[in-house]
Design a protein around this motif. Sequence first.
Motif, PDB file in Angstrom:
ATOM      1  N   HIS A  81       0.941  -1.027   0.072  1.00 36.40           N
ATOM      2  CA  HIS A  81       0.025  -0.198  -0.037  1.00 36.40           C
ATOM      3  C   HIS A  81       0.944   1.479  -0.108  1.00 36.40           C
ATOM      4  N   HIS A  83       1.556   3.880   1.808  1.00 39.23           N
ATOM      5  CA  HIS A  83       1.862   5.023   3.114  1.00 39.23           C
ATOM      6  C   HIS A  83       3.496   5.215   2.830  1.00 39.23           C
ATOM      7  N   HIS A  86       6.379   2.735   3.274  1.00 37.46           N
ATOM      8  CA  HIS A  86       6.170   1.560   2.608  1.00 37.46           C
ATOM      9  C   HIS A  86       6.829   1.548   0.997  1.00 37.46           C
ATOM     10  N   HIS A 153      -7.122  -0.886   6.039  1.00 34.78           N
ATOM     11  CA  HIS A 153      -6.170  -0.049   6.408  1.00 34.78           C
ATOM     12  C   HIS A 153      -6.023   1.436   5.471  1.00 34.78           C
ATOM     13  N   ASP A 172       0.489  -3.756   6.422  1.00 30.83           N
ATOM     14  CA  ASP A 172      -0.161  -3.271   7.927  1.00 30.83           C
ATOM     15  C   ASP A 172      -1.234  -3.537   8.070  1.00 30.83           C
TER      16      ASP A 172
HETATM   17 ZN   LIG Z   1       0.211   1.970   6.442  1.00 32.00          ZN
END
Ligand SMILES: [Zn+2]
Length: 298
Positions: A81, A83, A86, A153, A172
């Motif tokens: 994902h 974020h 990441h 998430h 996550d």
């Molecule tokens: Zn995350």
Amino acid sequence: MAIPFDRHFDAPFETDVALTPLIHRVLARNPGPFTFKGTGVYMIGDRDVAIIDPGPDTPEHVEALKRALAGKTVRHILVTHTHTDHSPAAKPLKEWSGAKTYAFGPHGSGKADEGVKIEEGGDRDFVPDVFVRDGDVIEGPGYTFECVFTPGHTSNHMCFALKEEKALFTGDHVMGWSTTVVAPPDGDMAAYMASLRKLLPRDDAVLWPTHGGPVRDPKPFLQAYIDHRLAREAQIVASLRDGIETIPAIVARLYADVDKRLHPAAARSVLAHLIQMMGDGRVVEDPRNGIAHYRLTA
Ligand SMILES: [Zn+2]
């Protein structure tokens, strides 16, 4: 049952560590209240490797990845994902290795509407070369991944199941040291709960989250994770019933023993629960004096 968290995690920063014959990890030097000890970048394979979540784009970290990957060929860059702890290093890693990036889509792409325009922590620059969907298979020399779509998430969260080790890389979505943050607008509690339940019937032998150590007995852990959210929801319902009707007041009651730095995130989680219950018709929003109040419909 309390969630059987394991916070005994110790790894050197920016160093290649072999975890299994197929799995290596480099821990980025970005510890914090949400990242725990830092972002664990997984490298799967022998000489030909897939990378899962390259991590933050800092010079020290990118150099450490290059060091760990010297003499190997990067075939795939998978991103769970978008974020900022990441996905950002996908860019320099792709430029250096020539490997393609694989993910569900850019930040906010799992939302039915236009996507999420304003959100902290989202990496808006990342766009995968290959858009993957639930059930898609990604194969390299010696490794096979199945994509397992797990929105909640974030709306674009994807887990990757490594067939050769019955291992699920959970990003996550599920973490062994903590619950995950479900923060609207991109985070969605109804989707998150469905994505947790989706993992229950699977036969993964181990979960490898991005932050912290592995979960070696997934089923009871997942059940406890689900039960924890249901208990939180019940606590919110009880608060509303007691006339505690604003998010700050609910957070003060439910998270009294939690690190204050996490209270803003807790407020987003409470909002996520309230949005889910408004979606079910169990709760309505009732603004008073410019402050959102919530009450039960029954
Ligand atoms: Zn995350």
